[in-house]
Design a protein around this motif. Structure first.
Motif, PDB file in Angstrom:
ATOM      1  N   PHE A   1       1.066  -4.107  -6.643  1.00  0.00           N
ATOM      2  CA  PHE A   1       1.909  -5.143  -7.244  1.00  0.00           C
ATOM      3  C   PHE A   1       1.224  -5.796  -8.442  1.00  0.00           C
ATOM      4  O   PHE A   1       1.903  -6.293  -9.349  1.00  0.00           O
ATOM      5  CB  PHE A   1       2.277  -6.191  -6.193  1.00  0.00           C
ATOM      6  CG  PHE A   1       3.280  -5.688  -5.188  1.00  0.00           C
ATOM      7  CD1 PHE A   1       4.551  -5.310  -5.571  1.00  0.00           C
ATOM      8  CD2 PHE A   1       2.946  -5.581  -3.842  1.00  0.00           C
ATOM      9  CE1 PHE A   1       5.479  -4.832  -4.656  1.00  0.00           C
ATOM     10  CE2 PHE A   1       3.867  -5.107  -2.914  1.00  0.00           C
ATOM     11  CZ  PHE A   1       5.130  -4.730  -3.324  1.00  0.00           C
TER      12      PHE A   1
ATOM     13  N   ALA B   1       4.742   1.626  -5.472  1.00  0.00           N
ATOM     14  CA  ALA B   1       3.630   2.542  -5.715  1.00  0.00           C
ATOM     15  C   ALA B   1       4.020   3.640  -6.693  1.00  0.00           C
ATOM     16  O   ALA B   1       3.227   4.044  -7.555  1.00  0.00           O
ATOM     17  CB  ALA B   1       3.157   3.142  -4.392  1.00  0.00           C
TER      18      ALA B   1
ATOM     19  N   PHE C   1       7.380  -0.992  -0.851  1.00  0.00           N
ATOM     20  CA  PHE C   1       6.022  -0.718  -1.334  1.00  0.00           C
ATOM     21  C   PHE C   1       5.919   0.703  -1.889  1.00  0.00           C
ATOM     22  O   PHE C   1       5.250   0.928  -2.905  1.00  0.00           O
ATOM     23  CB  PHE C   1       5.018  -0.911  -0.205  1.00  0.00           C
ATOM     24  CG  PHE C   1       3.665  -0.342  -0.515  1.00  0.00           C
ATOM     25  CD1 PHE C   1       2.839  -0.953  -1.440  1.00  0.00           C
ATOM     26  CD2 PHE C   1       3.224   0.820   0.107  1.00  0.00           C
ATOM     27  CE1 PHE C   1       1.590  -0.423  -1.746  1.00  0.00           C
ATOM     28  CE2 PHE C   1       1.981   1.349  -0.190  1.00  0.00           C
ATOM     29  CZ  PHE C   1       1.166   0.725  -1.118  1.00  0.00           C
TER      30      PHE C   1
ATOM     31  N   THR D   1       9.974  -3.277   4.091  1.00  0.00           N
ATOM     32  CA  THR D   1       8.874  -3.611   3.188  1.00  0.00           C
ATOM     33  C   THR D   1       8.054  -2.367   2.846  1.00  0.00           C
ATOM     34  O   THR D   1       7.553  -2.250   1.724  1.00  0.00           O
ATOM     35  CB  THR D   1       7.969  -4.670   3.824  1.00  0.00           C
ATOM     36  OG1 THR D   1       7.380  -4.148   5.029  1.00  0.00           O
ATOM     37  CG2 THR D   1       8.750  -5.917   4.163  1.00  0.00           C
ATOM     38  N   VAL D   2       7.904  -1.463   3.797  1.00  0.00           N
ATOM     39  CA  VAL D   2       7.163  -0.228   3.509  1.00  0.00           C
ATOM     40  C   VAL D   2       7.894   0.594   2.450  1.00  0.00           C
ATOM     41  O   VAL D   2       7.275   1.140   1.527  1.00  0.00           O
ATOM     42  CB  VAL D   2       6.965   0.594   4.791  1.00  0.00           C
ATOM     43  CG1 VAL D   2       6.267   1.913   4.480  1.00  0.00           C
ATOM     44  CG2 VAL D   2       6.152  -0.187   5.811  1.00  0.00           C
TER      45      VAL D   2
ATOM     46  N   PRO E   1      -3.509  -3.664   3.098  1.00  0.00           N
ATOM     47  CA  PRO E   1      -2.867  -4.719   2.289  1.00  0.00           C
ATOM     48  C   PRO E   1      -3.543  -4.950   0.948  1.00  0.00           C
ATOM     49  O   PRO E   1      -2.899  -5.435   0.019  1.00  0.00           O
ATOM     50  CB  PRO E   1      -2.966  -5.966   3.193  1.00  0.00           C
ATOM     51  CG  PRO E   1      -3.989  -5.654   4.212  1.00  0.00           C
ATOM     52  CD  PRO E   1      -3.937  -4.189   4.409  1.00  0.00           C
TER      53      PRO E   1
ATOM     54  N   ILE F   1      10.271  -9.073   0.493  1.00  0.00           N
ATOM     55  CA  ILE F   1       9.164  -8.736   1.382  1.00  0.00           C
ATOM     56  C   ILE F   1       8.696  -9.958   2.167  1.00  0.00           C
ATOM     57  O   ILE F   1       8.468  -9.888   3.385  1.00  0.00           O
ATOM     58  CB  ILE F   1       8.003  -8.129   0.570  1.00  0.00           C
ATOM     59  CG1 ILE F   1       8.401  -6.744   0.043  1.00  0.00           C
ATOM     60  CG2 ILE F   1       6.730  -8.035   1.397  1.00  0.00           C
ATOM     61  CD1 ILE F   1       7.374  -6.121  -0.872  1.00  0.00           C
TER      62      ILE F   1
ATOM     63  N   TRP G   1      -1.744  -2.745  -1.287  1.00  0.00           N
ATOM     64  CA  TRP G   1      -0.471  -3.381  -1.648  1.00  0.00           C
ATOM     65  C   TRP G   1      -0.678  -4.365  -2.801  1.00  0.00           C
ATOM     66  O   TRP G   1       0.087  -4.378  -3.775  1.00  0.00           O
ATOM     67  CB  TRP G   1       0.097  -4.123  -0.432  1.00  0.00           C
ATOM     68  CG  TRP G   1       0.751  -3.280   0.593  1.00  0.00           C
ATOM     69  CD1 TRP G   1       0.268  -2.122   1.144  1.00  0.00           C
ATOM     70  CD2 TRP G   1       2.008  -3.516   1.221  1.00  0.00           C
ATOM     71  NE1 TRP G   1       1.139  -1.635   2.073  1.00  0.00           N
ATOM     72  CE2 TRP G   1       2.219  -2.468   2.147  1.00  0.00           C
ATOM     73  CE3 TRP G   1       2.976  -4.497   1.104  1.00  0.00           C
ATOM     74  CZ2 TRP G   1       3.352  -2.392   2.940  1.00  0.00           C
ATOM     75  CZ3 TRP G   1       4.116  -4.436   1.899  1.00  0.00           C
ATOM     76  CH2 TRP G   1       4.300  -3.381   2.800  1.00  0.00           C
TER      77      TRP G   1
END
Length: 386
Positions: free
Chosen positions: A203, A142, A138, A134-135, A196, A225, A199
């Motif tokens: 998104f 990003a 992300f 998931t990182v 978060p 995710i 995050w």
């Protein structure tokens, strides 16, 4: 923190005052509110400007919003500190612990290494608590959001607007750790609630992007995710469940050995059990350990605290009420703890439980200190080290 930002951004002096009071109340609940407020305060004016598509000078407009939010944050912090001191003065209480006192040190450059280490650790997944898959997703999101923002702000505001995007991105990365710029010390992972929020903002940028590939990536990555987080949470809490069961079994076996020694002694019954040291379960792939969290750690291995209370609590939870659990101080001045346990093997060896007069001594040993480091944390582990 969100309510405070929304109230401050609304028109009217009363709402600004209400936003400051809400933020002061949030700070009084937990320090993590400061990091969330910092992230929300940076993002709210930018999203408002983007969604309304106003034709205005970008940097002066954002600077006015951020100045107003920063001023309210300072007033809210001062309000909280003042009320805190008033309550202490009215009650006559003395903050004997640094965590219950209000202090500040704005010389953040003195702990820059610590800030960098915390930022790298928590943004890269908190030593494996956040799945590396998931990182990585992300980070890709990003990068797409950054590319979209550069293109948009360049088209609307020219080179000055485009150059402001990477500067804003750097500020946004450090915003969740705002409390470390105010007060020195370690930052608990639960205090980095602003991560978060970043995050969510990234998104959201992809969802608002006119580029088809950005929306396709969003639609494909979000289910992945959520699914990975679901499996990760199950793994973490099942590991904790296994550790709790292992703790209960260990205390039950310790009580059985004390009972066997008591029955074999035939003299005065055991008055209490002296708990010495701390204990970690044997390493097992099914029981990972997560740094900065209680998950995967035994209740018998916390450092710096009286271990007899943890054993007593575990004993009561499984119905063992026969013995009192005390610390090494019960041995008295003549009881040399190091000499008593020097020739004995720690728990779970049979030598770990033995009699010393009318007391039973339980030698737990020494807890191991290692924990599972995340892949990205190991990869960037040199950042911030002196």
């Amino acid at each position: 923190a969100f309510c405070g930002v929304l109230l401050v951004e609304s028109a009217g002096l009363r709402r600004m005052i209400a936003g400051g009071l809400v933020l002061a109340a949030g700070i009084s609940v937990y320090q993590g509110c400061i990091g969330v407020f910092a992230v929300a305060a940076l993002l709210a004016p930018v999203f408002c400007h983007t969604l309304t598509d106003q034709e205005c000078r970008l940097l002066p407009t954002l600077a006015r919003h951020w100045l107003r939010l920063g001023l309210v944050a300072v007033i809210a912090a001062a309000t909280y500190a003042g009320l805190h001191q008033m309550i202490l003065a009215a009650t006559g209480a003395t903050p004997n612990n640094e965590f219950y006192s209000v202090s500040a040190d704005l010389r953040f450059w003195r702990q820059w290494d610590s800030i960098l280490r915390n930022a790298v650790t928590l943004v890269s997944g908190n030593d494996g608590m956040v799945p590396v898959q998931t990182v990585l997703l992300f980070l890709v999101a990003a990068l797409l959001a950054l590319t979209h923002s550069l293109r948009r702000f360049f088209m609307q505001h020219g080179w000055r607007g485009a150059l402001s995007v990477p500067v804003f991105a750097v500020l946004l990365v450090f915003a969740p750790f705002a409390v470390m710029f105010i007060h020195p010390g370690a930052l608990s992972p639960r205090s980095a609630l602003g991560v978060p929020v970043i995050w969510l903002a990234v998104f959201s940028v992809l969802a608002l992007s006119p580029a088809a590939h950005a929306r396709v990536f969003l639609n494909l990555s979000l289910p992945v995710i959520l699914l990975v987080f679901l499996f990760q949470n199950n793994r973490m809490f099942y590991a904790e469940y296994l550790v709790e069961k292992a703790d209960a079994i260990a205390v039950s076996r310790i009580a059985e050995r004390i009972a066997a020694l008591d029955a074999a002694n035939g003299e005065a019954p055991v008055e209490a059990a002296v708990v010495v040291g701390s204990y970690s379960p044997l390493p097992h792939p099914a029981i990972p350990r997560y740094c900065g969290s209680v998950l995967g750690y035994s209740q018998l291995e916390w450092p710096g605290g009286p271990m007899q209370w943890a054993v007593a609590k575990l004993a009561r939870s499984i119905g063992i009420e026969e013995y009192g659990w005390v610390g090494p101080d019960a041995l008295g001045e003549g009881g040399d703890v190091a000499a008593l346990v020097s020739q004995r093997r720690p728990w779970p060896h049979p030598d770990a439980v033995f009699l010393h007069g009318s007391l039973a001594v339980v030698w737990l040993g020494q807890a191991r200190a290692e924990c599972g480091d995340g892949i990205l944390a190991r990869l960037f582990g040199g950042i911030g080290n002196p």
